[in-house]
Design an enzyme around this catalytic site. Structure first.
Site, mmCIF file in Angstrom:
data_model
loop_
_atom_site.group_PDB
_atom_site.id
_atom_site.type_symbol
_atom_site.label_atom_id
_atom_site.label_comp_id
_atom_site.label_asym_id
_atom_site.label_seq_id
_atom_site.Cartn_x
_atom_site.Cartn_y
_atom_site.Cartn_z
ATOM 1 N N THR A 1 0.990 -1.239 0.002
ATOM 2 C CA THR A 1 0.059 -0.043 0.100
ATOM 3 C C THR A 1 0.973 1.099 -0.004
ATOM 4 O O THR A 1 2.162 1.151 0.021
ATOM 5 C CB THR A 1 -0.910 0.079 1.145
ATOM 6 O OG1 THR A 1 -1.866 1.131 1.159
ATOM 7 C CG2 THR A 1 -0.416 -0.047 2.620
ATOM 8 N N CYS A 2 0.217 2.484 -0.173
ATOM 9 C CA CYS A 2 1.070 3.744 -0.296
ATOM 10 C C CYS A 2 0.146 4.980 -0.144
ATOM 11 O O CYS A 2 -1.121 4.868 0.458
ATOM 12 C CB CYS A 2 1.949 3.822 -1.618
ATOM 13 S SG CYS A 2 0.990 3.638 -3.022
ATOM 14 N N GLY A 3 0.235 6.043 -0.884
ATOM 15 C CA GLY A 3 -0.667 6.948 -0.985
ATOM 16 C C GLY A 3 -1.727 6.676 -1.974
ATOM 17 O O GLY A 3 -3.133 7.076 -1.452
ATOM 18 N N GLY B 1 -1.756 4.041 -4.317
ATOM 19 C CA GLY B 1 -1.416 2.729 -5.245
ATOM 20 C C GLY B 1 -0.364 2.879 -6.199
ATOM 21 O O GLY B 1 -0.159 2.004 -7.289
ATOM 22 N N TRP C 1 -3.859 4.951 0.881
ATOM 23 C CA TRP C 1 -3.994 5.796 2.122
ATOM 24 C C TRP C 1 -5.114 6.743 1.540
ATOM 25 O O TRP C 1 -5.835 7.490 2.415
ATOM 26 C CB TRP C 1 -2.958 6.399 2.599
ATOM 27 C CG TRP C 1 -3.033 7.098 3.944
ATOM 28 C CD1 TRP C 1 -3.147 8.310 4.101
ATOM 29 C CD2 TRP C 1 -3.526 6.544 5.146
ATOM 30 N NE1 TRP C 1 -3.535 8.569 5.487
ATOM 31 C CE2 TRP C 1 -3.650 7.489 5.961
ATOM 32 C CE3 TRP C 1 -3.609 5.137 5.438
ATOM 33 C CZ2 TRP C 1 -4.141 7.331 7.371
ATOM 34 C CZ3 TRP C 1 -3.836 4.808 6.816
ATOM 35 C CH2 TRP C 1 -4.434 5.948 7.575
#
Length: 281
Positions: free
Chosen positions: A237-239, A241, A266
């Site tokens: 996961t990240c900000g 994708g 996120w």
């Protein structure tokens, strides 16, 4: 399994005239970067490269950024670029190694059998003195892409919540340590600062220093240092994708592939006040 993960500039240059290869400029930049991907593509690109914009080929009904489109919409976009499921797709970006892995992951998720990322991207290509072109791009010959969507490769918000509650998978967040800890505001308005309770943090720069994918041993060492357990399923996961796909690419090189990528990441989780949040390192 995808036979190729990464190509060096030299390896791509040796095959650039191969009609079975399509090179894609998949550049995407955050607003804070102050760069225009479309303008840069027109000004300088790898000869013959076509443009693939993750903010154009997306689920346009979803307010979240660059969420995956439907299989039908993706197939239409890929076919218009002259790409079918057997084409070798080589994605690069103007940052080095930033959004190209997201493009590669997208093609693989929809059934492309051969997908690679250009290691170091356009900066590495230019640094080696290789040719670039400008102006209007070539016109591809349309074809038919027959999608085979791998739903298991895409984690939803409910999948992530279940994994966190049950411990069935470990979440690995590619954002910076300060964003993960909630020590700085998120770039998207209305998004809370922090992380999913129980998630691990491994900044994408640790596995792609200087825009180059690290070797397998370095990646495994970084994974161990972040507390990522070998043998347990992983969801990246990240900000939004994008950089999560860098982790997915790296983990595959290390022989510890992620099970899925959280597409909403996120930007979805942090905007929903009903979902749990943690701060601190």
């Amino acid at each position: 399994m995808n036979p190729i993960l990464v190509l060096s500039p030299a390896e791509l240059a040796a095959r650039l005239d191969d009609p079975t290869i399509v090179v894609l400029d998949g550049s995407y930049y955050l607003p804070a970067m102050g760069r225009n991907a479309e303008a840069e593509y027109g000004a300088s690109r790898i000869p013959g490269a076509l443009r693939f914009d993750i903010d154009a080929v997306k689920d346009k009904a979803n307010p979240l950024p660059h969420m995956l489109p439907s299989p039908e919409a993706f197939a239409e976009a890929a076919g218009a670029l002259g790409i079918d499921e057997e084409t070798l797709v080589v994605a690069y970006d103007g940052h080095g190694l930033f959004s190209a892995p997201r493009v590669a992951w997208t093609f693989r998720t929809f059934g492309s059998r051969q997908v690679a990322v250009l290691d170091g991207g356009l900066p590495a290509w230019i640094a080696e003195g290789r040719p670039v072109e400008t102006g209007a791009p070539r016109r591809p010959v349309p074809t038919t892409f027959r999608p085979r969507f791998d739903a298991a490769a895409v984690a939803s918000r409910d999948d992530v919540r279940t994994a966190l509650e049950s411990g069935s998978a470990q979440l690995v967040d590619a954002r910076s340590a300060s964003r993960f800890a909630g020590e700085e505001p998120e770039p998207r308005p209305g998004t809370r600062s922090g992380h999913m309770p129980g998630a691990r943090n491994l900044h994408y720069g640790a596995v792609a220093p200087g825009g180059r994918l690290a070797d397998a041993d370095t990646i495994r060492t970084a994974m161990d240092g972040a507390g990522i357990e070998a043998g347990r399923p992983i969801v990246t996961t990240c900000g939004s994708g994008v950089t999560a796909a860098i982790l997915s690419l790296a983990f595959e090189r290390a022989g510890r592939p992620a099970r899925a990528l959280y597409d909403g990441s996120w930007s979805e989780w942090g905007a929903d006040p009903s979902l749990p949040l943690a701060t601190g390192r």
